[in-house]
Design a protein around this motif. Structure first.
Motif, PDB file in Angstrom:
ATOM      1  N   ASN A 103       1.261  -1.075   0.123  1.00 31.17           N
ATOM      2  CA  ASN A 103      -0.957   0.000  -0.085  1.00 31.17           C
ATOM      3  C   ASN A 103       0.656   1.637  -0.385  1.00 31.17           C
ATOM      4  O   ASN A 103       0.391   1.881  -0.151  1.00 31.17           O
ATOM      5  CB  ASN A 103      -0.884   0.125   1.115  1.00 31.17           C
ATOM      6  CG  ASN A 103      -2.040  -1.457   0.929  1.00 31.17           C
ATOM      7  OD1 ASN A 103      -2.233  -1.496   0.187  1.00 31.17           O
ATOM      8  ND2 ASN A 103      -2.718  -1.828   2.768  1.00 31.17           N
ATOM      9  N   LYS A 104       1.914   0.838   0.378  1.00 33.42           N
ATOM     10  CA  LYS A 104       3.325   2.139   0.533  1.00 33.42           C
ATOM     11  C   LYS A 104       4.006   2.137  -0.456  1.00 33.42           C
ATOM     12  O   LYS A 104       4.898   2.876  -1.854  1.00 33.42           O
ATOM     13  CB  LYS A 104       3.905   2.522   1.514  1.00 33.42           C
ATOM     14  CG  LYS A 104       2.935   2.568   3.258  1.00 33.42           C
ATOM     15  CD  LYS A 104       4.208   2.416   4.536  1.00 33.42           C
ATOM     16  CE  LYS A 104       3.342   2.310   5.328  1.00 33.42           C
ATOM     17  NZ  LYS A 104       4.269   2.653   6.824  1.00 33.42           N
ATOM     18  N   TYR A 105       4.636   0.877  -0.777  1.00 30.80           N
ATOM     19  CA  TYR A 105       5.696   0.420  -1.759  1.00 30.80           C
ATOM     20  C   TYR A 105       5.430  -0.179  -3.248  1.00 30.80           C
ATOM     21  O   TYR A 105       4.887  -0.642  -3.301  1.00 30.80           O
ATOM     22  CB  TYR A 105       6.674   0.164  -0.625  1.00 30.80           C
ATOM     23  CG  TYR A 105       7.527   0.105   0.492  1.00 30.80           C
ATOM     24  CD1 TYR A 105       8.093   1.731   0.640  1.00 30.80           C
ATOM     25  CD2 TYR A 105       7.421  -0.622   1.608  1.00 30.80           C
ATOM     26  CE1 TYR A 105       8.164   2.447   1.438  1.00 30.80           C
ATOM     27  CE2 TYR A 105       7.283   0.424   3.289  1.00 30.80           C
ATOM     28  CZ  TYR A 105       8.039   1.378   3.390  1.00 30.80           C
ATOM     29  OH  TYR A 105       8.493   2.168   4.357  1.00 30.80           O
ATOM     30  N   TYR A 106       6.489   0.877  -4.278  1.00 33.95           N
ATOM     31  CA  TYR A 106       6.413  -0.632  -5.184  1.00 33.95           C
ATOM     32  C   TYR A 106       6.891  -1.334  -5.163  1.00 33.95           C
ATOM     33  O   TYR A 106       8.596  -0.742  -5.456  1.00 33.95           O
ATOM     34  CB  TYR A 106       6.385   0.934  -6.034  1.00 33.95           C
ATOM     35  CG  TYR A 106       6.486   0.280  -7.954  1.00 33.95           C
ATOM     36  CD1 TYR A 106       5.348  -0.610  -8.396  1.00 33.95           C
ATOM     37  CD2 TYR A 106       7.923   0.060  -8.442  1.00 33.95           C
ATOM     38  CE1 TYR A 106       5.841  -1.004  -9.525  1.00 33.95           C
ATOM     39  CE2 TYR A 106       8.018   0.025  -9.723  1.00 33.95           C
ATOM     40  CZ  TYR A 106       6.603  -0.911 -10.173  1.00 33.95           C
ATOM     41  OH  TYR A 106       6.892  -1.498 -11.856  1.00 33.95           O
ATOM     42  N   VAL A 107       7.385  -2.746  -5.131  1.00 36.55           N
ATOM     43  CA  VAL A 107       8.253  -3.499  -4.903  1.00 36.55           C
ATOM     44  C   VAL A 107       8.681  -4.124  -6.017  1.00 36.55           C
ATOM     45  O   VAL A 107       7.464  -4.522  -7.031  1.00 36.55           O
ATOM     46  CB  VAL A 107       7.284  -4.803  -4.101  1.00 36.55           C
ATOM     47  CG1 VAL A 107       8.554  -5.378  -3.535  1.00 36.55           C
ATOM     48  CG2 VAL A 107       7.247  -3.706  -2.382  1.00 36.55           C
ATOM     49  N   ILE A 108       9.912  -3.995  -6.265  1.00 40.53           N
ATOM     50  CA  ILE A 108      10.062  -5.127  -8.157  1.00 40.53           C
ATOM     51  C   ILE A 108      11.397  -6.039  -7.964  1.00 40.53           C
ATOM     52  O   ILE A 108      11.803  -5.551  -6.431  1.00 40.53           O
ATOM     53  CB  ILE A 108      10.352  -2.965  -8.943  1.00 40.53           C
ATOM     54  CG1 ILE A 108      11.087  -4.211  -9.832  1.00 40.53           C
ATOM     55  CG2 ILE A 108      11.118  -2.572  -8.501  1.00 40.53           C
ATOM     56  CD1 ILE A 108      10.794  -3.030 -11.181  1.00 40.53           C
ATOM     57  N   SER A 109      10.999  -7.050  -8.634  1.00 38.61           N
ATOM     58  CA  SER A 109      11.520  -8.076  -8.453  1.00 38.61           C
ATOM     59  C   SER A 109      11.811  -8.645  -9.675  1.00 38.61           C
ATOM     60  O   SER A 109      11.204  -8.431 -10.865  1.00 38.61           O
ATOM     61  CB  SER A 109      10.892  -9.122  -7.777  1.00 38.61           C
ATOM     62  OG  SER A 109      11.683  -9.833  -7.549  1.00 38.61           O
ATOM     63  N   SER A 110      12.905  -8.919 -10.571  1.00 40.35           N
ATOM     64  CA  SER A 110      13.844  -9.194 -11.906  1.00 40.35           C
ATOM     65  C   SER A 110      14.180 -10.470 -11.380  1.00 40.35           C
ATOM     66  O   SER A 110      14.837 -11.161 -10.868  1.00 40.35           O
ATOM     67  CB  SER A 110      14.573  -8.465 -11.999  1.00 40.35           C
ATOM     68  OG  SER A 110      15.577  -8.059 -12.299  1.00 40.35           O
ATOM     69  N   ASP A 111      14.452 -10.969 -12.723  1.00 43.72           N
ATOM     70  CA  ASP A 111      14.979 -13.019 -12.202  1.00 43.72           C
ATOM     71  C   ASP A 111      16.338 -12.482 -12.852  1.00 43.72           C
ATOM     72  O   ASP A 111      16.833 -11.421 -13.924  1.00 43.72           O
ATOM     73  CB  ASP A 111      14.131 -13.653 -14.214  1.00 43.72           C
ATOM     74  CG  ASP A 111      12.687 -13.510 -13.884  1.00 43.72           C
ATOM     75  OD1 ASP A 111      12.796 -14.457 -12.720  1.00 43.72           O
ATOM     76  OD2 ASP A 111      12.315 -14.002 -14.699  1.00 43.72           O
ATOM     77  N   THR A 112      16.968 -12.573 -12.328  1.00 44.80           N
ATOM     78  CA  THR A 112      18.746 -12.926 -12.420  1.00 44.80           C
ATOM     79  C   THR A 112      19.072 -13.629 -14.646  1.00 44.80           C
ATOM     80  O   THR A 112      18.453 -13.889 -14.678  1.00 44.80           O
ATOM     81  CB  THR A 112      19.661 -13.590 -11.693  1.00 44.80           C
ATOM     82  OG1 THR A 112      19.983 -15.038 -11.748  1.00 44.80           O
ATOM     83  CG2 THR A 112      19.627 -12.977 -10.687  1.00 44.80           C
ATOM     84  N   LEU A 113      20.085 -12.696 -14.823  1.00 44.88           N
ATOM     85  CA  LEU A 113      20.889 -13.765 -15.574  1.00 44.88           C
ATOM     86  C   LEU A 113      21.002 -15.064 -15.384  1.00 44.88           C
ATOM     87  O   LEU A 113      21.238 -14.839 -14.087  1.00 44.88           O
ATOM     88  CB  LEU A 113      22.549 -13.135 -15.785  1.00 44.88           C
ATOM     89  CG  LEU A 113      22.338 -11.387 -16.570  1.00 44.88           C
ATOM     90  CD1 LEU A 113      24.201 -11.119 -16.517  1.00 44.88           C
ATOM     91  CD2 LEU A 113      21.474 -11.488 -17.612  1.00 44.88           C
TER      92      LEU A 113
END
Lengths: 390, 390
Positions: A103-113
């Motif tokens: 509700n507060k944060y924009y959380v982002i996550s990506s696959d590594t190489l």
């Protein structure tokens, strides 16, 4: 660190199933061209998958980056559909009203190489199994060695593409902690907070051979064929043995005892024929074989290498690297971790304190060992929430 | 447990070389016919090597039996010739005037069944590499599974052949501790003292898969060929990987740090090509490959199985088994042991105390981990001497 979904989750499953109204998430694709690795080779094209939870605010200053562990993926929280069996690995702490509050944060996550989960349809990565545009065939072992520094650089380009110039926090477990720390050293003006879970600041004379043990069985499998198996049989026996080794290293004896309360040492099958494995090893083998299905063997070798080469700042002098950090730091080793042991993290905390950094250390207790960084993380939800709010 | 001669003996070598006037020893052969294993099969012939130090007295009541560890042999002390590079593994505590004083005691030690060091010319054992008299070819996997109980029974026959009916003490490290404990449970009226070093009383849900990890690489080696390699290439790559796994499990991170003070994480060779191992792994690999030369792959599989099936008295109920013991007991776990961890030994001490047994626990401190039971044993020489004199 590994994803043990389907392994011995007797203890962990009840809190996951207590969730209702899952946060639905969607995989996105980020692609760019001409990436030069730290080892000095140029990849004509790179693509990685990513997902996000919460909303990016107008100032774009509410971003939390989650970096994943060795066997993990960008799927840190939520579900892809309501009937998904399992949510993302840190769903206990990421979501509306949770410690990492979407509700507060924009959380982002990506696959590594070189993500190991090549055969997981939700994973997008670039590595030895990818097609080399120059040959039209998979790179195999011609893919360049990539480092934790490269993982960070790819994430940096993803954030650049979204216009994000500030990170409220970077948070990662195990190999994810390497990336999070690397972010803080490499982009000190960008990273405001670092949460370093079941991690390390530098590989040493024990961890490098310990990780090599995960690569060894793959090389022994005749199907591996020096990395050229993409036209033939996959080296699944080798990958299965690797999965067994990872499980063994990531879990404390206590969780084995708790998970197999009816274990019997006088195993009649095993006593009657050398060809019959002990019943407990048969069970673990079946689970490891199932996990092996989603893995690419070469990708595992590259992840092992990326991990082995890690030291903060990709330099030998830990103190000089740490000196660059401007972020507030929360270190969270697991007390029973036998893989990335708490001792060196405690020493790193002392080094940071001596440098005048704002550092806190909070140990995770539990019977999982290394995996307490995943399965017992909810016990530290208030600590994380408070650290992020400071 | 393993014999790390030629591994990282920087720390250990100085005390060995301090010895002068080596006690010279000679291998002897004990053979008998028609042995029925605990798994119910009859071996037409069994032979094992043995050696002794000191003199058997007339009453034949000054005998101390030493039982060897997983990678060990009957060579517990002394040298075969004055120019031998290394003495037996416990030479620091066995010899004239030493803790296990050969001026007083007749010390005897034998190779177990399925001893792994098949290609060591000083080892005599019976196992899958032995010729099956029925076929004229090596048994391979047709050799029956053998247990710690079988190891003890073969030793019993050796002692019977010498007219020995009483043991002043049985002393063993690691897998040797299993045999020593088994002696005390199985022949309580014969064993007066038990010294149980870096051991366990029962395998559990963690140790069984931990040991299976040592078998895995052998099965992956195509040369292993389901155990039928005696006419072809030996599975040396698999055995080398097994040696690496054993070394990794038997040594604490602290000894790695101490042994490789110039370790460099930013390893340029490893960064430039995935095919190049990190320098430290190359070194360890070379040492493991050298050790693999003396080993028989199938014998290792059988030793793994014998260890996995161990519980005191070869029964599920540890308390009932322990109840049978009449010997005085000295338990010596190593505080930093990551393989046969001190926790379960401390619990076993409590169980024995509650049963009214005469039990002492004395922890070995050191940086070797499991191998402190070998390389730091001299720090407990006075404790052992006193226990034997009581």
């Amino acid at each position: 660190m590994l994803k043990v979904i389907g392994v011995v989750l007797i203890v962990a499953s009840h809190w996951a199933s207590a969730q209702s109204d899952p946060m639905l998430v969607e995989k996105q694709r980020f692609a760019f061209t001409n990436y030069t690795t730290e080892s000095g080779e140029t990849l004509p094209e790179v693509q990685v998958g990513w997902e996000s939870y919460g909303t990016l605010n107008e100032a774009k200053d509410n971003v939390i980056l989650i970096t994943h562990f060795f066997s993990g993926t960008s799927h840190a929280a939520g579900k892809y559909s309501v009937d998904d069996a399992q949510p993302g690995y840190w769903d206990a702490i990421i979501g509306p009203g949770k410690a990492i509050d979407t509700n507060k944060y924009y959380v982002i996550s990506s696959d590594t190489l070189v993500n190991a989960n090549w055969h997981n349809e939700q994973v997008i990565t670039t590595g030895p199994a990818s097609i080399n545009p120059k040959t039209g065939k998979p790179y195999g072992l011609d893919f360049p060695v990539v480092t934790i520094g490269d993982f960070v650089e790819v994430q940096k380009r993803l954030l650049d593409s979204l216009g994000i110039e500030k990170l409220h926090a970077v948070i990662g477990a195990s190999m994810g902690s390497f990336q999070a720390l690397e972010w803080s050293v490499r982009y000190p003006d960008m990273v405001e907070r670092l949460v370093h879970v079941i991690g390390a600041a530098k590989m040493d004379a024990w961890t490098v051979p310990a990780l090599e043990k995960w690569a060894l069985p793959i090389r022994l499998d005749a199907n591996w064929n020096n990395g050229n198996y993409y036209d033939g049989e996959r080296p699944l026996a080798g990958v299965t043995a690797t999965m067994l080794n990872i499980t063994q290293d990531a879990m404390h004896p206590k969780i084995y005892q708790a998970s197999f309360p009816n274990f019997t040492v006088q195993d009649e099958g095993a006593k009657q024929d050398i060809r019959t494995l002990p019943a407990i090893s048969q069970t673990l083998h079946q689970r490891a074989a199932a996990r092996a299905q989603t893995q690419d063997a070469n990708h595992i070798l590259y992840l092992v290498r990326a991990s082995q080469l890690y030291s903060a700042g990709m330099q030998e002098d830990l103190s000089a690297a740490a000196q660059k950090i401007k972020a507030d730091i929360l270190l969270m080793p697991a007390s029973n971790d036998l893989l990335l042991r708490p001792g060196p993290v405690r020493a790193f905390a002392q080094l940071l304190k001596a440098q005048g950094k704002n550092v806190k250390i909070e140990e995770i207790d539990g019977i999982w060992g290394h995996l307490d960084g995943i399965f017992s993380i909810q016990t530290k939800a208030p600590v994380i929430a408070e650290f992020l709010a400071e």
